[in-house]
Design an enzyme around this catalytic site. Structure first.
Site, short mmCIF file in Angstrom:
data_model
loop_
_atom_site.label_atom_id
_atom_site.label_comp_id
_atom_site.label_asym_id
_atom_site.label_seq_id
_atom_site.Cartn_x
_atom_site.Cartn_y
_atom_site.Cartn_z
N GLU A 131 0.37 3.54 1.81
CA GLU A 131 0.47 3.97 3.21
C GLU A 131 1.81 3.62 3.83
O GLU A 131 2.14 4.13 4.89
CB GLU A 131 -0.68 3.39 4.03
CG GLU A 131 -2.04 4.00 3.72
CD GLU A 131 -2.15 5.47 4.13
OE1 GLU A 131 -1.36 5.92 4.97
OE2 GLU A 131 -3.01 6.17 3.57
N SER A 140 0.82 -1.22 0.00
CA SER A 140 0.00 0.00 0.00
C SER A 140 0.85 1.26 0.00
O SER A 140 1.95 1.29 0.60
CB SER A 140 -0.88 -0.01 1.25
OG SER A 140 -1.36 1.29 1.53
N TYR A 153 -2.04 0.87 10.11
CA TYR A 153 -2.18 0.10 8.87
C TYR A 153 -0.88 0.17 8.07
O TYR A 153 -0.36 -0.86 7.60
CB TYR A 153 -3.35 0.68 8.06
CG TYR A 153 -3.47 0.15 6.65
CD1 TYR A 153 -4.04 -1.08 6.38
CD2 TYR A 153 -3.04 0.91 5.56
CE1 TYR A 153 -4.17 -1.55 5.07
CE2 TYR A 153 -3.16 0.47 4.26
CZ TYR A 153 -3.72 -0.77 4.02
OH TYR A 153 -3.84 -1.23 2.73
P1 NAP Z 1 -11.18 -5.59 1.24
O1 NAP Z 1 -12.30 -5.39 0.27
O2 NAP Z 1 -11.29 -4.99 2.59
O3 NAP Z 1 -10.93 -7.16 1.39
C1 NAP Z 1 -10.20 -7.69 2.46
C2 NAP Z 1 -10.33 -9.19 2.43
O4 NAP Z 1 -9.60 -9.72 3.55
C3 NAP Z 1 -11.77 -9.70 2.57
O5 NAP Z 1 -11.94 -10.78 1.69
C4 NAP Z 1 -11.84 -10.16 4.00
O6 NAP Z 1 -12.77 -11.21 4.23
C5 NAP Z 1 -10.42 -10.70 4.19
N1 NAP Z 1 -10.09 -10.83 5.60
C6 NAP Z 1 -10.12 -9.85 6.54
N2 NAP Z 1 -9.80 -10.35 7.73
C7 NAP Z 1 -9.55 -11.68 7.54
C8 NAP Z 1 -9.18 -12.75 8.40
N3 NAP Z 1 -9.01 -12.55 9.72
N4 NAP Z 1 -9.02 -13.97 7.87
C9 NAP Z 1 -9.21 -14.19 6.55
N5 NAP Z 1 -9.57 -13.22 5.68
C10 NAP Z 1 -9.74 -11.99 6.17
O7 NAP Z 1 -9.80 -5.07 0.60
P2 NAP Z 1 -9.48 -4.66 -0.90
O8 NAP Z 1 -9.89 -3.24 -1.12
O9 NAP Z 1 -9.98 -5.73 -1.81
O10 NAP Z 1 -7.88 -4.65 -0.88
C11 NAP Z 1 -7.16 -5.85 -1.14
C12 NAP Z 1 -5.77 -5.73 -0.57
O11 NAP Z 1 -5.11 -4.61 -1.15
C13 NAP Z 1 -5.73 -5.49 0.94
O12 NAP Z 1 -4.63 -6.18 1.48
C14 NAP Z 1 -5.50 -3.99 1.09
O13 NAP Z 1 -4.84 -3.66 2.28
C15 NAP Z 1 -4.64 -3.72 -0.15
N6 NAP Z 1 -4.77 -2.36 -0.63
C16 NAP Z 1 -5.97 -1.92 -1.06
C17 NAP Z 1 -6.09 -0.62 -1.51
C18 NAP Z 1 -7.42 -0.11 -2.01
O14 NAP Z 1 -7.50 1.08 -2.33
N7 NAP Z 1 -8.43 -0.94 -2.15
C19 NAP Z 1 -4.99 0.23 -1.53
C20 NAP Z 1 -3.77 -0.26 -1.09
C21 NAP Z 1 -3.66 -1.56 -0.65
P3 NAP Z 1 -14.27 -10.93 4.78
O15 NAP Z 1 -15.13 -11.00 3.56
O16 NAP Z 1 -14.51 -12.05 5.70
O17 NAP Z 1 -14.27 -9.61 5.44
P1 GDP Z 2 -7.77 4.77 3.30
O1 GDP Z 2 -7.22 5.95 4.02
O2 GDP Z 2 -6.85 4.23 2.26
O3 GDP Z 2 -8.26 3.70 4.24
O4 GDP Z 2 -9.03 5.27 2.43
P2 GDP Z 2 -10.27 6.18 2.84
O5 GDP Z 2 -11.17 6.18 1.66
O6 GDP Z 2 -10.87 5.72 4.14
O7 GDP Z 2 -9.67 7.64 3.08
C1 GDP Z 2 -9.08 8.38 2.02
C2 GDP Z 2 -8.88 9.83 2.49
O8 GDP Z 2 -10.15 10.44 2.67
C3 GDP Z 2 -8.14 9.98 3.82
O9 GDP Z 2 -7.23 11.05 3.69
C4 GDP Z 2 -9.25 10.36 4.80
O10 GDP Z 2 -8.80 11.16 5.89
C5 GDP Z 2 -10.13 11.17 3.87
N1 GDP Z 2 -11.52 11.33 4.36
C6 GDP Z 2 -12.17 12.51 4.48
N2 GDP Z 2 -13.41 12.31 4.96
C7 GDP Z 2 -13.54 10.98 5.15
C8 GDP Z 2 -14.63 10.19 5.63
O11 GDP Z 2 -15.68 10.67 5.98
N3 GDP Z 2 -14.42 8.84 5.67
C9 GDP Z 2 -13.24 8.28 5.28
N4 GDP Z 2 -13.12 6.93 5.31
N5 GDP Z 2 -12.19 9.01 4.84
C10 GDP Z 2 -12.35 10.36 4.78
#
Ligand code: NAP
Ligand code: GDP
Length: 326
Positions: free
Chosen positions: A128, A126, A150
């Site tokens: 992050e 990520s 995270y």
């Molecule tokens: P997501 O929708 O939150 O999916 C997370 C998955 O992890 C779900 O299938 C969840 O299963 C599973 N999980 C959570 N806790 C678990 C546990 N204790 N045991 C087994 N499985 C578990 O995430 P995503 O957006 O698809 O992202 C996929 C990956 O990319 C993640 O690792 C995330 O950190 C990384 N990533 C995502 C973004 C983004 O913008 N989406 C950006 C940077 C990195 P349940 O269905 O049971 O909850």
């Molecule tokens: P994440 O930070 O990758 O988990 O993604 P989010 O979508 O939760 O947040 C993206 C950005 O939106 C961050 O900088 C947050 O501080 C900002 N943000 C502003 N308002 C909100 C809010 O109401 N909810 C969330 N989730 N993020 C917010």
């Protein structure tokens, strides 16, 4: 036909990945939490999927699933994926998004040592991990200095990916910047905005209660990011890859675009309220990535731009409210 194991297969990215790989003829196995109700939706999308129940906290069971499946490719997408949630549950985040990654990589490495058959792994890292890095566009050389729980867990996992790569395992760490779709939960700001904007558009009233409106993020289209991971797994040499669009927009810009799409027009400002509840202890002011390496090594480029992403998500949420199911 290759065999692939996807953790986090019920999540946003896991579903798109399973669809892409099943369509390509791969035998898709997914690690799911015991009694996960999201499995039925997954089966509708990918009927051929084989699921294996395991919680990331159960290390012995994780190893067992890797041994049972004997995958050619392992995608680790599971874990805590929300920064906001990680502030509430920092230790759980470390266990699931950090330590469990070491378990999975070690299981893959042991399997490879035992069978002599290579296992290509992809870690979903990520942006992050970079925290509040001052430089403009972040790339694979940007120092890893996370500023939230995270990011710390993801940084540990990212470094472990490097360690196991050195040990001889093919591990690509894809440093994903935020990526969105209609499958994103409303706990994330984009879907919170598009779901709220759709409602405001249909009802003609209501407000979006948001935190930091000035935060600027590099928002891409989730299926594009999944495609990048597939390319990274298939390349001969494993590496770190920043996956990003190279364009940053503020939360306020996202809200404006969404509310305009929902039909609110120039009055959009009247429908946005800042609520301190959603402001985080620390928050990077801007995160924008440079995906040049992914472009040159993987032939990867994003295919959907900011405005299109917002429109697709608002249109989906409007249709949902009007009773059209996904
Ligand atoms: P997501 O929708 O939150 O999916 C997370 C998955 O992890 C779900 O299938 C969840 O299963 C599973 N999980 C959570 N806790 C678990 C546990 N204790 N045991 C087994 N499985 C578990 O995430 P995503 O957006 O698809 O992202 C996929 C990956 O990319 C993640 O690792 C995330 O950190 C990384 N990533 C995502 C973004 C983004 O913008 N989406 C950006 C940077 C990195 P349940 O269905 O049971 O909850
Ligand atoms: P994440 O930070 O990758 O988990 O993604 P989010 O979508 O939760 O947040 C993206 C950005 O939106 C961050 O900088 C947050 O501080 C900002 N943000 C502003 N308002 C909100 C809010 O109401 N909810 C969330 N989730 N993020 C917010």
């Amino acid at each position: 036909m290759g065999r692939v194991l996807i953790t986090g297969i019920t999540g946003q990215d896991g579903g798109y990945l399973a669809e892409q790989l099943a369509t390509a003829g791969m035998q898709v196995h997914g690690l799911v939490r015991p009694h996960d109700t999201a499995v039925s939706t997954l089966r509708e999308r990918v009927p051929s999927v084989v699921v294996h129940e395991a919680d990331l906290a159960d290390h012995a069971r994780l190893r067992q699933v890797v041994d049972d499946v004997e995958p050619d490719q392992l995608y680790n997408l599971a874990g805590i994926s929300s920064v906001a949630y990680s502030w509430e549950h920092p230790v759980l985040t470390a266990e699931l998004s950090g330590v469990a990654v070491a378990v999975l990589l070690d299981a893959a490495w042991q399997l490879q040592e035992r069978t002599g058959h290579p296992v290509a792994c992809v870690q979903a890292s990520s942006a992050e991990i970079f925290g509040s890095a001052a430089q403009g566009h972040l790339d694979e050389q940007t120092p890893v200095r996370p500023i939230n729980p995270y990011g710390v867990a993801k940084a540990y996992a990212h470094h472990m990916a490097g360690v196991y790569r050195t040990r001889g395992l093919h591990v690509a760490s894809c440093i994903l910047f935020n990526h969105e779709s209609p499958r994103r939960p409303t706990t994330f700001v984009t879907r919170k905005i598009t779901a709220g904007a759709a409602r405001i558009g249909l009802e003609g009233s209501g407000v979006l209660r948001l935190g930091n409106l000035d935060a600027r993020r590099d928002w891409g289209w989730a299926p594009d990011y999944v495609d990048a991971m597939v390319r990274a797994a298939s390349r001969d040499v494993a590496a770190d890859y920043v996956i990003a669009t190279g364009e940053a927009h503020s939360v306020a810009e996202f809200a404006e675009a969404a509310l305009r799409r929902a039909g609110v027009g120039d009055q959009w400002r009247d429908h946005v309220v800042t609520d301190p509840t959603f402001v985080r202890p620390t928050d990077a002011a801007v995160q924008v990535g440079d995906a040049s390496r992914a472009h040159s090594d993987l032939g990867w480029s994003p295919t959907v731009g900011f405005t299109d992403i917002v429109h697709r998500m608002v249109d989906h949420d409007t249709a949902l409210l009007q009773g059209d199911d996904d």
